[in-house]
Design an enzyme around this catalytic site. Structure first.
Site, PDB file in Angstrom:
ATOM      1  N   THR A   1       0.872  -1.183   0.000  1.00 47.83           N
ATOM      2  CA  THR A   1       0.000   0.000   0.000  1.00 47.83           C
ATOM      3  C   THR A   1       0.907   1.230   0.000  1.00 47.83           C
ATOM      4  O   THR A   1       1.565   1.518   1.006  1.00 47.83           O
ATOM      5  CB  THR A   1      -0.902   0.011   1.243  1.00 47.83           C
ATOM      6  OG1 THR A   1      -1.618  -1.218   1.298  1.00 47.83           O
ATOM      7  CG2 THR A   1      -1.881   1.176   1.195  1.00 47.83           C
TER       8      THR A   1
ATOM      9  N   LYS B   1      -7.113   1.640  -3.400  1.00 51.29           N
ATOM     10  CA  LYS B   1      -6.708   0.990  -2.139  1.00 51.29           C
ATOM     11  C   LYS B   1      -6.724   1.997  -0.984  1.00 51.29           C
ATOM     12  O   LYS B   1      -7.242   1.716   0.104  1.00 51.29           O
ATOM     13  CB  LYS B   1      -5.306   0.374  -2.315  1.00 51.29           C
ATOM     14  CG  LYS B   1      -4.641  -0.110  -1.033  1.00 51.29           C
ATOM     15  CD  LYS B   1      -5.397  -1.228  -0.345  1.00 51.29           C
ATOM     16  CE  LYS B   1      -4.797  -1.516   1.034  1.00 51.29           C
ATOM     17  NZ  LYS B   1      -5.649  -2.389   1.857  1.00 51.29           N
TER      18      LYS B   1
ATOM     19  N   LYS C   1       0.575   5.469   8.482  1.00 51.50           N
ATOM     20  CA  LYS C   1       1.182   5.618   7.144  1.00 51.50           C
ATOM     21  C   LYS C   1       0.093   5.844   6.099  1.00 51.50           C
ATOM     22  O   LYS C   1       0.186   6.732   5.254  1.00 51.50           O
ATOM     23  CB  LYS C   1       1.978   4.337   6.834  1.00 51.50           C
ATOM     24  CG  LYS C   1       2.653   4.264   5.492  1.00 51.50           C
ATOM     25  CD  LYS C   1       2.076   3.274   4.491  1.00 51.50           C
ATOM     26  CE  LYS C   1       1.743   1.906   4.909  1.00 51.50           C
ATOM     27  NZ  LYS C   1       1.189   1.037   3.859  1.00 51.50           N
TER      28      LYS C   1
HETATM   29  P1  NAP Z   1       4.910  -6.173   8.032  1.00 51.32           P
HETATM   30  O1  NAP Z   1       4.456  -7.451   8.636  1.00 51.32           O
HETATM   31  O2  NAP Z   1       5.397  -5.100   8.924  1.00 51.32           O
HETATM   32  O3  NAP Z   1       6.025  -6.531   6.935  1.00 51.32           O
HETATM   33  C1  NAP Z   1       6.745  -5.502   6.326  1.00 51.32           C
HETATM   34  C2  NAP Z   1       7.772  -6.067   5.377  1.00 51.32           C
HETATM   35  O4  NAP Z   1       8.547  -4.983   4.826  1.00 51.32           O
HETATM   36  C3  NAP Z   1       8.784  -6.999   6.051  1.00 51.32           C
HETATM   37  O5  NAP Z   1       9.168  -7.995   5.135  1.00 51.32           O
HETATM   38  C4  NAP Z   1       9.935  -6.057   6.352  1.00 51.32           C
HETATM   39  O6  NAP Z   1      11.195  -6.689   6.503  1.00 51.32           O
HETATM   40  C5  NAP Z   1       9.939  -5.224   5.091  1.00 51.32           C
HETATM   41  N1  NAP Z   1      10.658  -3.956   5.230  1.00 51.32           N
HETATM   42  C6  NAP Z   1      10.329  -2.900   6.015  1.00 51.32           C
HETATM   43  N2  NAP Z   1      11.225  -1.898   5.869  1.00 51.32           N
HETATM   44  C7  NAP Z   1      12.140  -2.335   4.958  1.00 51.32           C
HETATM   45  C8  NAP Z   1      13.281  -1.751   4.371  1.00 51.32           C
HETATM   46  N3  NAP Z   1      13.680  -0.505   4.688  1.00 51.32           N
HETATM   47  N4  NAP Z   1      13.986  -2.476   3.470  1.00 51.32           N
HETATM   48  C9  NAP Z   1      13.594  -3.731   3.143  1.00 51.32           C
HETATM   49  N5  NAP Z   1      12.511  -4.345   3.668  1.00 51.32           N
HETATM   50  C10 NAP Z   1      11.784  -3.653   4.557  1.00 51.32           C
HETATM   51  O7  NAP Z   1       3.719  -5.507   7.165  1.00 51.32           O
HETATM   52  P2  NAP Z   1       2.493  -6.205   6.437  1.00 51.32           P
HETATM   53  O8  NAP Z   1       1.317  -6.171   7.360  1.00 51.32           O
HETATM   54  O9  NAP Z   1       2.923  -7.494   5.840  1.00 51.32           O
HETATM   55  O10 NAP Z   1       2.204  -5.128   5.301  1.00 51.32           O
HETATM   56  C11 NAP Z   1       2.951  -5.090   4.097  1.00 51.32           C
HETATM   57  C12 NAP Z   1       2.257  -4.127   3.133  1.00 51.32           C
HETATM   58  O11 NAP Z   1       0.932  -4.610   2.857  1.00 51.32           O
HETATM   59  C13 NAP Z   1       2.078  -2.710   3.668  1.00 51.32           C
HETATM   60  O12 NAP Z   1       2.192  -1.783   2.622  1.00 51.32           O
HETATM   61  C14 NAP Z   1       0.640  -2.708   4.192  1.00 51.32           C
HETATM   62  O13 NAP Z   1       0.094  -1.411   4.238  1.00 51.32           O
HETATM   63  C15 NAP Z   1      -0.027  -3.602   3.183  1.00 51.32           C
HETATM   64  N6  NAP Z   1      -1.224  -4.322   3.636  1.00 51.32           N
HETATM   65  C16 NAP Z   1      -1.264  -4.881   4.867  1.00 51.32           C
HETATM   66  C17 NAP Z   1      -2.428  -5.552   5.272  1.00 51.32           C
HETATM   67  C18 NAP Z   1      -2.547  -6.164   6.649  1.00 51.32           C
HETATM   68  O14 NAP Z   1      -3.686  -6.415   7.085  1.00 51.32           O
HETATM   69  N7  NAP Z   1      -1.474  -6.447   7.370  1.00 51.32           N
HETATM   70  C19 NAP Z   1      -3.516  -5.671   4.408  1.00 51.32           C
HETATM   71  C20 NAP Z   1      -3.417  -5.111   3.126  1.00 51.32           C
HETATM   72  C21 NAP Z   1      -2.263  -4.438   2.748  1.00 51.32           C
HETATM   73  P3  NAP Z   1      11.655  -7.247   7.964  1.00 51.32           P
HETATM   74  O15 NAP Z   1      11.016  -8.584   8.096  1.00 51.32           O
HETATM   75  O16 NAP Z   1      13.123  -7.302   7.875  1.00 51.32           O
HETATM   76  O17 NAP Z   1      11.166  -6.259   8.988  1.00 51.32           O
END
Ligand code: NAP
Length: 296
Positions: free
Chosen positions: A95, A171, A240
């Site tokens: 997102t 989105k 965010k």
């Molecule tokens: P998350 O669990 O916090 O995972 C974030 C990912 O990004 C991890 O793999 C993390 O690596 C990586 N990352 C963060 N900073 C980085 C950097 N500087 N360089 C390289 N890798 C980095 O988040 P999530 O819930 O999976 O969400 C991921 C995306 O999907 C976001 O954009 C979110 O808004 C979107 N989304 C989330 C949901 C939900 O319900 N969770 C639903 C729809 C969309 P590390 O493992 O090393 O920290």
């Protein structure tokens, strides 16, 4: 298909696992390498850097926290931007801002590659059970090629059109409506409480009458029970998204007072140490404002 997958967080890990299960060959990279361990044990290959996830004419999915993380794995040293060329496709599922999508699309195009935005609706449990809704936008030929991959990760793929930024703004629009619903439900339950109505009873009546949508049923249950851990979607990511909505709105002179309010609600929740809670924990601030105390 051979696919690279970058970002194995709460969402990405489950999505990558579904690609493996569907029979695709995966090459994975995550900043914290241990999150790839079980996928590697199930047959995925581990890449040493983002660029090594994909060949010049291959496919690579990114599912990262935010715009900065995405920019780092595309345009940073070892990024996929230096690797992808003619025939290559970047499938960008995080997102992010529509403007980031447009910028990355132009960067890939300048190297002969294609960029498809494919953000999703659905939380990690939906990702694990292939129940995501995917919003796909990009060049038609690239969209046609990657459709089977997206179908292996979700229950429905919406074809938005050729401009990737449009998928991102839809989105963000959806997430704005969820934040507004979180606030509305929290205020309604807090009001009911003051009249002696249990939070669960308030949501039972509303979701079985005028609001029978999954959003109200599922988020309402969490807010009624003050159940905010573990996070399915981190509150810090909710902030965010409020910031992204307001930036997009500002760029087009669209006043969005509710989004401004939710930005402040999330900021206040962050200041109280709730950034790692689920974003429904914004409801705690509503209770506190009403002097109702909180469960956390
Ligand atoms: P998350 O669990 O916090 O995972 C974030 C990912 O990004 C991890 O793999 C993390 O690596 C990586 N990352 C963060 N900073 C980085 C950097 N500087 N360089 C390289 N890798 C980095 O988040 P999530 O819930 O999976 O969400 C991921 C995306 O999907 C976001 O954009 C979110 O808004 C979107 N989304 C989330 C949901 C939900 O319900 N969770 C639903 C729809 C969309 P590390 O493992 O090393 O920290």
């Amino acid at each position: 298909m051979d696919v690279g997958f970058i970002g194995l967080g709460s969402m990405g890990h489950a999505m990558a696992a579904n690609l493996l299960q569907a029979g695709h060959t995966l090459r994975v990279w995550n900043r914290s390498p241990d999150k790839a361990d079980d996928l590697v044990a199930r047959g995925a290959q581990r890449a040493g850097r983002p660029a090594d996830c994909v060949s010049s004419d291959g496919l690579v999915v990114t599912m990262l926290s935010d715009d900065a993380a995405l920019e780092a794995v595309v345009a940073g040293p070892d990024g996929i931007g230096e690797r992808l060329a003619a025939g290559g496709i970047h499938i960008s599922m995080s997102t992010i801002a529509p403007s980031t999508s447009s910028r990355l699309a132009a960067l890939h195009v300048s190297r002969g590659a294609a960029y498809v935005a494919a953000p999703v609706f659905g939380r990690p449990d939906a990702a694990a059970t292939k129940l995501l809704f995917v919003l796909m936008a990009g060049p038609q030929e690239a969209c046609t090629r990657i459709l089977p991959l997206l179908e292996a990760m979700g229950q429905k793929v919406f074809q938005i059109g050729q401009d990737p930024a449009q998928a991102n703004i839809i989105k963000l629009g959806g997430n704005f409506m969820i934040m507004a619903a979180i606030e509305a439900m929290a205020e309604t339950m807090t009001l009911g409480e003051k009249f002696g109505v249990a939070r669960e009873k308030m949501m039972e009546v509303l979701t079985q009458s005028i609001l029978p949508a999954p959003l109200f049923v599922n988020y309402g249950r969490q807010i009624a029970n003050h159940s905010y851990e573990p996070a399915r979607f981190k509150l810090s990511l909710g902030l965010k998204d409020a910031n992204l909505v307001l930036a997009a709105a500002g760029s087009k002179q669209v006043p969005m007072p509710l989004a401004g309010m939710m930005q402040n609600r999330f900021l206040s929740s962050m200041a109280k140490g709730r950034g790692e809670f689920d974003w429904t924990a914004a409801a705690l601030g509503v209770s506190e404002d009403a002097g109702s105390g909180s469960a956390a």
